[in-house]
Design a protein around this motif. Structure first.
Motif, short mmCIF file in Angstrom:
data_model
loop_
_atom_site.label_atom_id
_atom_site.label_comp_id
_atom_site.label_asym_id
_atom_site.label_seq_id
_atom_site.Cartn_x
_atom_site.Cartn_y
_atom_site.Cartn_z
N VAL A 1 0.84 -1.21 0.00
CA VAL A 1 0.00 0.00 0.00
C VAL A 1 0.86 1.25 0.00
O VAL A 1 0.63 2.20 -0.77
CB VAL A 1 -0.95 0.01 1.22
CG1 VAL A 1 -1.61 1.38 1.37
CG2 VAL A 1 -2.01 -1.06 1.07
N ALA A 2 1.89 1.26 0.85
CA ALA A 2 2.76 2.44 0.96
C ALA A 2 3.48 2.71 -0.36
O ALA A 2 3.49 3.84 -0.87
CB ALA A 2 3.76 2.25 2.09
N ASN B 1 0.40 5.84 5.99
CA ASN B 1 -0.33 4.71 6.56
C ASN B 1 0.51 3.43 6.49
O ASN B 1 0.71 2.73 7.50
CB ASN B 1 -1.64 4.54 5.80
CG ASN B 1 -2.39 3.25 6.13
OD1 ASN B 1 -2.14 2.22 5.52
ND2 ASN B 1 -3.30 3.32 7.08
N GLY B 2 1.02 3.13 5.32
CA GLY B 2 1.82 1.92 5.16
C GLY B 2 3.13 1.99 5.91
O GLY B 2 3.57 0.99 6.50
N ALA B 3 3.77 3.17 5.93
CA ALA B 3 5.05 3.31 6.62
C ALA B 3 4.90 3.09 8.12
O ALA B 3 5.73 2.43 8.76
CB ALA B 3 5.65 4.68 6.34
N GLY C 1 6.14 0.57 12.71
CA GLY C 1 5.59 0.51 14.06
C GLY C 1 5.44 -0.89 14.61
O GLY C 1 4.94 -1.06 15.73
N GLN C 2 5.89 -1.92 13.87
CA GLN C 2 5.70 -3.29 14.33
C GLN C 2 6.41 -3.61 15.66
O GLN C 2 5.84 -4.29 16.51
CB GLN C 2 6.14 -4.27 13.25
CG GLN C 2 5.19 -4.35 12.07
CD GLN C 2 3.77 -4.71 12.49
OE1 GLN C 2 3.53 -5.70 13.18
NE2 GLN C 2 2.83 -3.87 12.08
N ILE D 1 -4.10 8.20 13.40
CA ILE D 1 -4.92 7.55 14.43
C ILE D 1 -5.61 6.33 13.84
O ILE D 1 -5.65 5.25 14.46
CB ILE D 1 -5.96 8.54 14.99
CG1 ILE D 1 -5.24 9.71 15.68
CG2 ILE D 1 -6.90 7.85 15.97
CD1 ILE D 1 -6.17 10.85 16.07
N LEU D 2 -6.17 6.48 12.63
CA LEU D 2 -6.82 5.36 11.94
C LEU D 2 -5.86 4.19 11.77
O LEU D 2 -6.23 3.02 11.98
CB LEU D 2 -7.33 5.82 10.58
CG LEU D 2 -8.07 4.77 9.74
CD1 LEU D 2 -9.54 4.73 10.15
CD2 LEU D 2 -7.94 5.09 8.25
N THR D 3 -4.63 4.49 11.42
CA THR D 3 -3.63 3.45 11.18
C THR D 3 -3.36 2.64 12.44
O THR D 3 -3.22 1.41 12.39
CB THR D 3 -2.33 4.08 10.66
OG1 THR D 3 -2.60 4.83 9.48
CG2 THR D 3 -1.29 3.01 10.35
#
Length: 395
Positions: free
Chosen positions: A140-141, A250-252, A257-258, A305-307
């Protein structure tokens, strides 16, 4: 992670990168370039997603009957043929037809990818499904960023890039996934709706359906970012490249953030059901923020926030589905989950488009917020009749 899972991860990245050239900009193309209303654009996207629902169910059933290798190759062949057609024919009616066949072919691929992940690394639990989810968001990113850049030159380049990525995915699957076939669950040569199966697993299947109802609501809300909010960004003067940047971020965040997510899940949100509850609550905050945003940074804040919310919800649902699935029905259960997500993408644009056309963008935000409350309540009760380890697996 097993090397076989890495093959699935790479394939998912390539596949989603290709599709992400196009899907964030579908509404913009139909509305701004082809001159159709948001409601009409919603109907077209509903056809795309509806075909995806059918593709998901067929793909999941084929995984159980003939194996994921053949199911994936069939799906990729359909998506490549459709993307090739879009290069040469992308006026409204051809665009609509090829978009529907893209949805069907893409839908066939996803259940097998998730079912394969669960079977090649059974001991991984949530980690296996999360790896595929992260791979999706790398795609996606990369795809959204590249798509926005290509669209600034010409939409023609988006169609070309889309086709090239599907060729690459087909080659990887054809030569790389053959070795996965013997590691997957043994095909079950009987109808996926066999009466004995329904009676035997009625309680678990009912729990799956309730869970998928909440999942459907989440996707119906989420898809507004790809439809009504996408068009709204154009109304307030945000460029296509900046809109695509929202999806790149969003993808990044999902990829980078994993480590933090793993720490949070391990120490504070160990129960999978709790992850979904917290994630839906975060979705609600995101839409409240978006409802007050009229500049790019406001929407960027809402997207971040959604991500965070989707990082909790999206991997958790297939994890629970895999845990609920009886042996030999992994593909079918993942097909139901993926068709539910596709159903949300199917009805989301038309519902959002109708609300915006009739009452404005603010009404859409408030309706979505109320729907998410319903999804939250369903999540609390979906597993009340099944054993805890099946419904609320510890991550």
């Amino acid at each position: 992670m097993p090397k076989h899972l890495w093959l699935l991860i790479i394939g998912m990245i390539i596949n989603v990168t290709g599709s992400s050239f196009l899907w964030p900009l579908n509404t913009v193309y139909i509305h701004d370039h082809l001159g159709k209303s948001l409601t009409f654009a919603g109907f077209v996207l509903m056809g795309n997603a509806g075909a995806g629902v059918v593709g998901n169910l067929i793909g999941g059933a084929l995984f159980d009957r003939v194996g994921g290798y053949r199911s994936i190759l069939i799906g990729i062949s359909i998506t490549f043929g459709s993307s090739l057609g879009l290069i040469f024919f992308h006026s409204f009616y051809p665009y609509m037809i090829f978009l529907i066949t893209l949805g069907f072919g893409g839908g066939m691929v996803f259940p097998s990818m998730y079912a394969y992940a669960g079977t090649v690394w059974k001991e991984g639990g949530r980690k296996a499904y999360n790896a595929i989810y992260v791979a999706q968001n790398v795609g996606v990113a990369v795809g959204a960023a590249a798509g926005g850049l290509l669209a600034s030159f010409s939409f023609q380049w988006i169609f070309v890039g889309n086709a090239i990525m599907y060729v690459a995915f087909f080659l990887l699957a054809f030569f790389g996934y053959r070795s996965l076939a013997h590691r997957s669950a043994e095909p079950v040569i009987k109808n996926v709706l066999d009466d004995r199966f329904v009676i035997k697993s009625r309680t678990r299947f009912r729990a799956l359906i309730w869970l998928c109802a909440a999942y459907f609501i989440c996707w119906l809300a989420y898809v507004q970012w790809q439809s009504t909010i996408a068009s709204y960004t154009q109304d307030i003067g945000i460029s296509l490249s900046h809109y695509s940047l929202l999806w790149t971020v969003n993808g990044a965040i999902i990829v980078l953030g994993q480590p933090l997510l793993a720490y949070i899940v391990k120490n504070w949100l160990r129960v999978t059901k709790t992850q979904i509850i917290v994630g839906i609550s975060i979705f609600m905050v995101s839409f409240l923020v978006a409802s007050q945003a009229n500049i790019f940074m406001g929407l960027m804040t809402a997207m971040i926030i959604l991500t965070i919310g989707e990082m909790l919800v999206w991997p958790a649902v297939p994890t629970i589905a895999g845990n609920l699935a009886p042996k030999g029905r992994e593909g079918f259960y993942q097909g139901v989950v993926n068709s539910t997500a596709t159903g949300g993408r199917m009805f989301g644009p038309i519902v959002g488009g109708l609300i915006v056309d009739l009452s404005g963008i603010q009404s859409m935000f408030y309706v979505v917020f109320c729907l998410l409350i319903v999804g939250l309540l369903i999540t609390f009760i979906y597993d009340r009749n099944i054993v805890p380890e099946a419904s609320s697996q510890v991550a």
